[in-house]
Design an enzyme around this catalytic site. Structure first.
Site, PDB file in Angstrom:
ATOM      1  N   SER A  48     -34.129  26.667  15.636  1.00 23.54           N
ATOM      2  CA  SER A  48     -32.567  26.458  15.952  1.00 23.54           C
ATOM      3  C   SER A  48     -32.195  25.384  14.982  1.00 23.54           C
ATOM      4  O   SER A  48     -30.946  24.955  14.707  1.00 23.54           O
ATOM      5  CB  SER A  48     -32.180  26.235  17.278  1.00 23.54           C
ATOM      6  OG  SER A  48     -32.748  25.120  17.543  1.00 23.54           O
ATOM      7  N   LYS A  49     -33.131  24.878  14.222  1.00 25.63           N
ATOM      8  CA  LYS A  49     -32.740  23.601  13.384  1.00 25.63           C
ATOM      9  C   LYS A  49     -32.054  24.117  12.080  1.00 25.63           C
ATOM     10  O   LYS A  49     -32.211  25.241  11.857  1.00 25.63           O
ATOM     11  CB  LYS A  49     -34.086  22.725  12.959  1.00 25.63           C
ATOM     12  CG  LYS A  49     -34.756  22.048  14.084  1.00 25.63           C
ATOM     13  CD  LYS A  49     -33.718  20.978  14.579  1.00 25.63           C
ATOM     14  CE  LYS A  49     -34.447  19.951  15.774  1.00 25.63           C
ATOM     15  NZ  LYS A  49     -34.853  20.805  17.006  1.00 25.63           N
ATOM     16  N   ASN A  50     -31.312  23.257  11.353  1.00 29.36           N
ATOM     17  CA  ASN A  50     -30.547  23.661  10.265  1.00 29.36           C
ATOM     18  C   ASN A  50     -31.540  24.322   9.244  1.00 29.36           C
ATOM     19  O   ASN A  50     -30.888  25.274   8.603  1.00 29.36           O
ATOM     20  CB  ASN A  50     -29.881  22.513   9.596  1.00 29.36           C
ATOM     21  CG  ASN A  50     -28.840  21.747  10.324  1.00 29.36           C
ATOM     22  OD1 ASN A  50     -29.133  21.916  11.748  1.00 29.36           O
ATOM     23  ND2 ASN A  50     -27.819  21.520   9.853  1.00 29.36           N
TER      24      ASN A  50
ATOM     25  N   PHE B 190     -38.114  23.672  14.080  1.00 27.07           N
ATOM     26  CA  PHE B 190     -37.774  24.474  15.233  1.00 27.07           C
ATOM     27  C   PHE B 190     -36.759  25.631  14.852  1.00 27.07           C
ATOM     28  O   PHE B 190     -35.942  25.289  14.034  1.00 27.07           O
ATOM     29  CB  PHE B 190     -37.424  23.823  16.261  1.00 27.07           C
ATOM     30  CG  PHE B 190     -37.284  24.499  17.785  1.00 27.07           C
ATOM     31  CD1 PHE B 190     -38.364  24.729  18.332  1.00 27.07           C
ATOM     32  CD2 PHE B 190     -36.089  25.017  18.186  1.00 27.07           C
ATOM     33  CE1 PHE B 190     -38.172  25.378  19.612  1.00 27.07           C
ATOM     34  CE2 PHE B 190     -35.922  25.492  19.435  1.00 27.07           C
ATOM     35  CZ  PHE B 190     -36.990  25.718  19.989  1.00 27.07           C
TER      36      PHE B 190
ATOM     37  N   ALA C 272     -35.071  15.107  12.778  1.00 31.88           N
ATOM     38  CA  ALA C 272     -35.031  16.391  13.163  1.00 31.88           C
ATOM     39  C   ALA C 272     -33.796  17.174  13.337  1.00 31.88           C
ATOM     40  O   ALA C 272     -33.688  18.386  13.035  1.00 31.88           O
ATOM     41  CB  ALA C 272     -35.781  16.322  14.767  1.00 31.88           C
TER      42      ALA C 272
END
Length: 371
Positions: free
Chosen positions: A186-188, A184, A160
């Protein structure tokens, strides 16, 4: 100077606004909201990027982990070993499926699972290992896979926080039996809502996974097994499809910011900057420091006064969380996890950090330490 944020999604969006907006409008105009062409195209693009045979999109990263475990055919009471220092979703799905989570300590330098402790945790009831690629770099997958092979265990990678990272040339999430990730925001690689995906090179597992995400159906209205309803919707796929070609650039920008931080803090003895493993690249989902001598909370308060956000991931180990405290760990020895929960702090980390912001943040940290 722009307001400093832990994650600046607005500025990132502005750079790809035209193409993203056009793709979202195409989805709306086509009304292909579920399992539309954008989902199929993103699936194929991600398979190519990861060099993996099968990508199964799903609703979110937590679903990805749950569905992965469901596909393995585990029985209630079977044990799944994972790290004590991580986000709760990793053990949440284990408990939801009436399996037994077995938590082990992590390495003090990389924050990933301590494979010696992992070996010691294996019992005849152990059926799977979930190595967590925490904060952006891979766990010691050579050792994890060797342990799994010796004991005939499944390996489900929790990727994740490490999409795009590589372990000895292989993409995170493609080494074990199954890999899972979250999209999500805010993920990379983040969408504009919830989203996730599951990866595997195993044809049989891929077939099961595809059925489970769709109510256990392989043919409409014929339910061959108990499944769930977990789909990546077409608008999120449209966003991800346009962000995927930028992922390596995003990760390079994160690495550049992390390098700036680490060089700036090199002479501060009370800070331990992130260690990059020789076997893994680091995509810096978070830039996480250790603050020594009990100064972490004071540093966080000092930065807050200067309008610099700083987060603490994760202040309570999983074995001490009310929901997951089984009583099995009362006298257990988790020295590294207990050290980390008292010392770690993450600084702003995203693709849009500019030099002015980095200078301001690092200068504030230096000021706190009298440098």
């Amino acid at each position: 100077m722009k307001k400093i944020q832990m994650v600046d999604l607005q500025s990132q969006y502005q750079k790809i606004k035209t193409e993203v907006d056009a793709s979202i409008m195409n989805v709306i105009e086509s009304a292909a909201f579920i399992n539309g062409p954008e989902v199929k195209q993103f699936q194929e693009d991600l398979e190519k990027y990861l060099d993996v045979k099968h990508v199964i999109p799903c609703g979110n990263g937590t679903d990805a982990l749950q569905i992965a475990l469901m596909a393995l055919g585990l029985e209630p009471g079977d044990e799944v070993v994972t790290a004590d220092f991580t986000f709760a979703a990793t053990v949440e799905v284990i408990d939801l499926l009436k399996l037994k989570s077995v938590l082990v300590d992590v390495n003090l330098d990389t924050f990933t699972v301590d494979t010696e402790k992992l070996k010691a945790a294996i019992t005849p009831k152990t059926k799977a290992i979930i190595p967590v690629h925490l904060f952006g770099q891979c766990a010691n997958m050579d050792e994890v896979m060797a342990i799994a092979k010796e004991h005939n265990l499944y390996v489900v990678e929790d990727t994740a926080q490490a999409i795009g990272a590589e372990y000895k040339g292989k993409k995170a999430g493609t080494i074990g039996d199954i890999g899972c990730t979250s999209f999500f925001p805010s993920k990379n690689l983040g969408c504009y809502g919830d989203g996730g995906a599951i990866f595997t090179n195993n044809d049989e597992l891929a077939h099961r996974l595809r059925g489970i995400v769709n109510h256990g159906m392989y043919k409409r209205y014929y339910h061959d097994e108990v499944g769930v309803n977990s789909r990546l919707d077409s608008m999120q796929a449209a966003v991800l499809r346009h962000k995927l070609p930028h992922l390596d650039g995003y990760n390079a920008a994160r690495l550049a910011a992390a390098t700036y931080y680490s060089e700036a803090f090199a002479e501060i003895d009370e800070l331990v900057t992130p260690v990059i493993s020789s076997d893994s690249t680091h995509v810096f989902h978070q830039y996480t420091l250790r603050v020594l001598n009990g100064k972490r909370d004071a540093l966080q308060a000092f930065l807050t006064e200067k309008e610099i956000p700083a987060m603490i991931y994760y202040p309570v180990p999983l074995r001490k969380q009310k929901a997951y405290d089984s009583g099995d760990y009362v006298d257990a020895d988790f020295p590294n996890t207990d050290t980390l929960v008292a010392e770690v702090m993450s600084l702003p980390m995203h693709t849009e950090l500019d030099e002015e912001q980095l200078v301001y943040i690092t200068s504030a940290v230096k000021e706190f330490f009298g440098k």
